[in-house]
Design a protein around this motif. Structure first.
Motif, mmCIF file in Angstrom:
data_model
loop_
_atom_site.group_PDB
_atom_site.id
_atom_site.type_symbol
_atom_site.label_atom_id
_atom_site.label_comp_id
_atom_site.label_asym_id
_atom_site.label_seq_id
_atom_site.Cartn_x
_atom_site.Cartn_y
_atom_site.Cartn_z
ATOM 1 N N GLU A 49 0.656 -1.198 0.010
ATOM 2 C CA GLU A 49 -0.183 0.127 -0.026
ATOM 3 C C GLU A 49 0.778 1.190 0.070
ATOM 4 O OE1 GLU A 49 -2.506 -0.027 3.262
ATOM 5 O OE2 GLU A 49 -3.554 1.838 2.632
ATOM 6 N N ALA A 50 2.026 1.371 0.723
ATOM 7 C CA ALA A 50 2.662 2.595 1.053
ATOM 8 C C ALA A 50 3.323 2.651 -0.390
ATOM 9 C CB ALA A 50 3.603 2.483 2.225
ATOM 10 N N SER A 51 3.803 1.801 -1.198
ATOM 11 C CA SER A 51 4.392 2.038 -2.629
ATOM 12 C C SER A 51 3.399 2.261 -3.533
ATOM 13 C CB SER A 51 5.128 0.463 -2.572
ATOM 14 O OG SER A 51 6.336 0.664 -1.734
ATOM 15 N N SER A 52 1.957 2.029 -3.365
ATOM 16 C CA SER A 52 1.167 2.313 -4.499
ATOM 17 C C SER A 52 1.366 4.101 -5.064
ATOM 18 C CB SER A 52 -0.048 2.126 -4.072
ATOM 19 O OG SER A 52 -0.806 3.136 -3.084
ATOM 20 N N HIS A 53 1.134 4.141 -6.112
ATOM 21 C CA HIS A 53 1.250 5.426 -6.747
ATOM 22 C C HIS A 53 0.523 6.425 -5.975
ATOM 23 C CE1 HIS A 53 0.891 8.901 -9.604
ATOM 24 N NE2 HIS A 53 2.061 8.413 -9.619
ATOM 25 N N PRO A 54 -0.767 6.577 -5.586
ATOM 26 C CA PRO A 54 -1.526 7.582 -4.955
ATOM 27 C C PRO A 54 -0.705 7.861 -3.541
ATOM 28 C CG PRO A 54 -3.037 6.090 -5.725
ATOM 29 C CD PRO A 54 -1.673 5.104 -5.912
ATOM 30 N N GLU A 55 -0.433 7.036 -2.865
ATOM 31 C CA GLU A 55 0.324 7.067 -1.542
ATOM 32 C C GLU A 55 1.685 7.422 -1.603
ATOM 33 O OE1 GLU A 55 -1.733 7.369 0.549
ATOM 34 O OE2 GLU A 55 -3.081 5.596 0.961
ATOM 35 N N ARG A 56 2.342 6.887 -2.580
ATOM 36 C CA ARG A 56 3.761 7.026 -2.844
ATOM 37 C C ARG A 56 4.411 8.696 -3.480
ATOM 38 N NH1 ARG A 56 8.629 7.786 -3.241
ATOM 39 N NH2 ARG A 56 10.448 6.616 -2.870
ATOM 40 N N SER A 57 3.358 8.791 -4.414
ATOM 41 C CA SER A 57 3.988 10.041 -5.243
ATOM 42 C C SER A 57 3.855 11.268 -4.457
ATOM 43 C CB SER A 57 3.052 10.419 -6.507
ATOM 44 O OG SER A 57 1.622 10.486 -5.960
ATOM 45 N N GLY A 58 4.909 12.351 -4.770
ATOM 46 C CA GLY A 58 4.872 13.405 -4.062
ATOM 47 C C GLY A 58 5.623 13.485 -2.759
ATOM 48 N N VAL A 59 5.899 12.269 -2.106
ATOM 49 C CA VAL A 59 6.213 12.323 -0.639
ATOM 50 C C VAL A 59 7.693 12.780 -0.403
ATOM 51 C CG1 VAL A 59 4.838 10.263 -0.407
ATOM 52 C CG2 VAL A 59 7.340 9.900 -0.843
ATOM 53 N N ASP A 99 10.067 11.639 -4.241
ATOM 54 C CA ASP A 99 9.493 11.364 -5.587
ATOM 55 C C ASP A 99 10.270 11.118 -6.756
ATOM 56 O OD1 ASP A 99 7.492 10.570 -7.286
ATOM 57 O OD2 ASP A 99 6.202 12.347 -7.077
#
Lengths: 358, 358, 358, 358
Positions: free
Chosen positions: C200-210, C241
């Motif tokens: 989950e933490a690597s999914s694009h919505p969660e991981r992008s822009g971090v 990111d």
């Protein structure tokens, strides 16, 4: 009629008239957006030499539908509050004019952040109105709420300084640090810090995907941090790929051992009643520590920490939206306090999830 | 106490009690966020089998500070409105149960979007409660406001369908299209459309930076578009690098020539009084046409067009936040209309500028 | 026939046969790509339990057009070199089997990086083949070239450790540091470090822009750094990111003052003849300091520094592509050295400009 | 000495001397990079008025370590080939001078792409050297290989035109289209198309995360497409969040039904022997269709298609790196063909996986 099209209309509640000087830049636009959604402020004028005559919505999409247009910054009407979102060095030359038309001035530049002319000269170049330095109040209510009430001149804090100070402040307040300890601050910032326009380094092909050392030494925000915490820090900045956000990782080496319980006590003691500070220190799930994307668009600071027993280090994280808590949001918050309005008025947005690179 | 921590508290104005079934996913979280900031809704329960017992803030950062916890979706209390944010195919099996505890049901899945069982069977697999298809009302107020007032069952529109329909609708309303003309719809969507979790294709290394054909033919949202516009469209989707947003480029070939003035008349005629549609068609500055990032976090749709005289084509652009106007925002908007509340209540956010890849 | 379709074909020059065990992950794919373009290696087999039977190009786009298919990792043919790109903990259990079919083994996991069982036990869980720890050679030629020549077992360095060691090594080699000084290492890494698949933490919505604190304390790469530099470091990681890249900012506090000239002497002394280290320390233009995007796709490390006189700090930057210099490229480089091949063979790519978030 | 530092050194094989005029922009830098790694070209001079005297590596990181410096574009030495990477409109005024010092001129601008002065005047403004239009050869070997052999003046194709033409060409070659059918081309492009420098719209805060209609009608690349395919297309462009890449989605409506088998025959017939075209049409895994990120940094075009029986549409996808196959790579490929060198020389790079937003 579109949502947002009543920008500049008279509010229902207690009304405070306001003018924004320098409204075409990023922080100016953010101020306009916040004031338009604020229950108390009535926006009277917005100035911009370069965009005079244009509608504010043509520059700032969130204000599309508003009838408001940029005006030349001359012959301004009298208002209760003047917000100055001009580049560093402009406000100091106009501060007397500002006070002729406004009772309260909130300046978002660096011009009035430092307390003495000597400090200013050390980090910047020659102050034009040093007599205001002593009376100006730093806009961060978490460390300066008492002095903000009724203040005439309010100086918005620097975004990186704000993130750092909010991260470290409880350690000093609760005696875990006393000054003189080793503190390394490693900040990661988004591209909006460079302001609208930007040059080659800010162009999308060169700026996207970067982890770019930026002001690795000698960053001017060090001055603010050292002034408020009364200690020196080793400070470095990196540009990373986001538009909004500043994240400070503070590596702190206290002289005596400290427990996690003491840390929680220090941070809760300082922040549990603060409306704009959110603790994020461990726990489960994806968002265990402060992250800029979790506070994008909000006036919130997230603060958290981890303890490294092996090297006696406290790692303190703090994340803000540099355009909000780091600039326009902090200014509105401070104005709310100064004028005795509801502290959170106009600043209730709690963010989006998921959100990409905000 | 933090901004946002009064989630679930009783509102001041006319109170409507609500429950969200399936609150741990992205659209569920967006609903919670909107309801928490809504002046009329009082959130009673939020269910999630996988996250039961956890605080909503541990999953959705904008709700950090709330006391609300996910519950098992059994033995639900009676409420005025039930919002279902469950995966496609779940609501149809529970719809009778939903109506036992709620007067109004707003379903965000595809289960009740189509009008007949035959249509449903053509695009999906076997409906379990076809008797509800006829009575369910499509949630898009711009095309269905009259029928939404007092509706019992409301079916939230698909995000890509919503963007497309809002773009094309005025052309049909004003007789520029009559059905049967050539229409190519080329949609670009963000990663949140894939929902929380996601597999290999949604992992950041594989998903970032893509322009990836996704459902190049046979996309199910075609069914909704064709149902509401009564014409067929050639529809293709591409995944692009953003988290939120859907942007539809509609290439339209009318059978008779049309002028820009007629187009403006058509679009203004449909949308000038709509609170959640913003026209963006030409003009100066950076933001001349609809862009998803200009509406990120808002319930706004931006709609615009350009005329290509050389090939008799109208290019219609429409951009929405797929999580808001394309899902949770549309649901709240429809509920406002259905219950006779202020239409824009809880949906006033007008977006951020600048904002990165939202 | 497409460029790249001769993967696995016999090379012209001196031929070394090779097998890759665990070829379906990110580092496995990178190895395959490098070996396919290498003038000396002939790829004999590529194993993957999960992808057995599939073509390598269906998993790794750069190998599209190749006839090579993944095989089950049983009954492997004898080869000159075996590269193991398996997850941590796998190689140690198969190392005897590996040596039955290969003269030289290059392992990219953490299994053989540390020198003693005690070290391993401190940072990982129980080693299954501790007798190999002493003989294994660390793959970084810049610090271990002599011992690599003719080595049987080569242990690829960790990506974050590699970046850090290359940044700090000259300070120790030239006596500017002696061990025991305060060193804070703040690393920023891309999403490919999490490997293919991801949760989950690597999914694009969660991981992008971090800008996401990741292993803020207790990161296992500390062990390698401390082993090779014989000093302790305060180490923290942040996910940012990008897909490829690791950037280490090393805040170093020497016990005696040092000049910029001395620093240049130290770094030039160590690296001016190194084919894969590029200095970037100041100068003009956009790219003044090391940046991961400037080395994306290459086996290069960029190293640079800045001196902060105010707090006696040296800020050392080093940037690598974690998949190349931090993994597969380092492995091929080390194999080149071990086998007496041209050091730079197969690793000549010098990067792209502009490039986004690589 | 670093990898890449032998830029400009004499190659081993058959040597062709070359000069790049206009070497400081993005395509100029890409040419330098390719020529430096090419086995046959010897780079003699690189001109740039704005960067004269600076090292090429200070502008283009992949060339760091090279001794080459930009020179003023006057008094150039005689060479075999001159590559012009100047802005549109410059080469036409200098073409006679170019031929005084070079036997072969490869121009990357739009100046010599169209065949007649009338065509040029329709899309651009007044040609200064129309006599060269007829003799110039379009640089795309896949459609013009025969004429390129021995050509004096080669005109590099536009990036979006290249992607579109490669996608559609087999349909015309194999009689599936005859001209006059409805074709909608919807292109998505990266930020490097805007060139180095860029203005407000190209700044990172405004450009990141966009799906921005760009030249929705009247794009000049239409002229090239219509010239080579002898049909008109309805063409629109969108800027999306990547640095490199152009992806064309071609919605094609043939007048007679076509089967998937016929499509495969057409595309295989045209491309199975092409070294720089890779088919990607369905299959399993993450990368089923052409994607710009799968070809980033390479001279490859990926081409694929899908058939939509419901509306008799063929959806053709083609993806290239706009800096490579869409510009500098195409130029080197064409020069290889023109000079009788190995076609793939200097262009063997097959891309990276994973890669972010290239």
């Amino acid at each position: 009629m579109t949502v947002g099209s009543d920008v500049g209309a008279a509010p229902d509640a207690e009304t405070v008239t306001a003018t924004v000087v320098g409204g075409s830049g990023f922080t100016g636009g953010e101020l306009l957006r916040l004031l338009a959604g604020h229950p108390n402020f009535e926006l009277v004028e917005v100035t911009s030499r370069s965009k005079a005559g244009k509608s504010v919505g043509s520059v700032h999409p969130p204000l599309r539908g508003s009838d408001l247009r940029f005006t030349e910054p001359d012959d301004l009407e009298s208002v209760d509050v003047l917000f100055a979102a001009t580049p560093h060095g402009v406000s100091m030359g106009q501060i007397d004019d500002f006070f002729e038309i406004a009772d309260t001035v909130v300046d978002l530049s660096a011009d009035f952040r430092l307390e003495t002319e000597a400090q200013y000269d050390e980090w910047y170049d020659g102050h034009e109105a040093p007599e205001y330095l002593e009376t100006a109040e730093y806009a961060l209510p978490e460390i300066n709420r008492e002095n903000l009430a009724g203040a005439d001149l309010i100086a918005g804090g620097g975004c990186n300084a704000t993130a750092t100070i909010l991260g470290l402040y409880p350690l000093f307040e609760h005696g875990i640090l006393e000054g003189g300890e080793q503190i390394v601050v490693d900040v990661k910032v988004g591209s909006s810090e460079g302001g609208a326009g930007g040059g080659e380094a800010s162009s999308h092909p060169e700026r996207s995907g970067v982890v770019r050392p930026y002001a690795p030494t000698g960053h001017r925000h060090e001055a603010e941090i050292e002034q408020f915490l009364d200690t020196s820090v080793a400070f470095s900045c990196h540009a990373v790929d986001m538009t909004r956000g500043a994240s400070a990782t503070n590596h702190v080496f206290p002289s005596s051992p400290v427990s996690k319980g003491e840390l929680w006590q220090a941070y809760r003691g300082c922040y549990e009643d603060e409306p704009f500070v959110r603790m994020a220190a461990g726990g489960s799930g994806v968002y265990r520590y402060p992250e800029p994307k979790a506070v994008a668009g909000t006036n919130l600071a997230e603060v958290g920490f981890e303890l490294d027993p092996s090297n006696k280090r406290i790692v303190v994280f703090s994340a803000i939206d540099n355009m909000m808590k780091g600039s326009a949001g902090q200014a509105v918050h401070a104005a709310n306090v100064a004028l005795g309005l509801e502290e959170t008025a106009g600043l209730e947005f709690t963010g989006l999830h998921p959100v990409g690179a905000p």
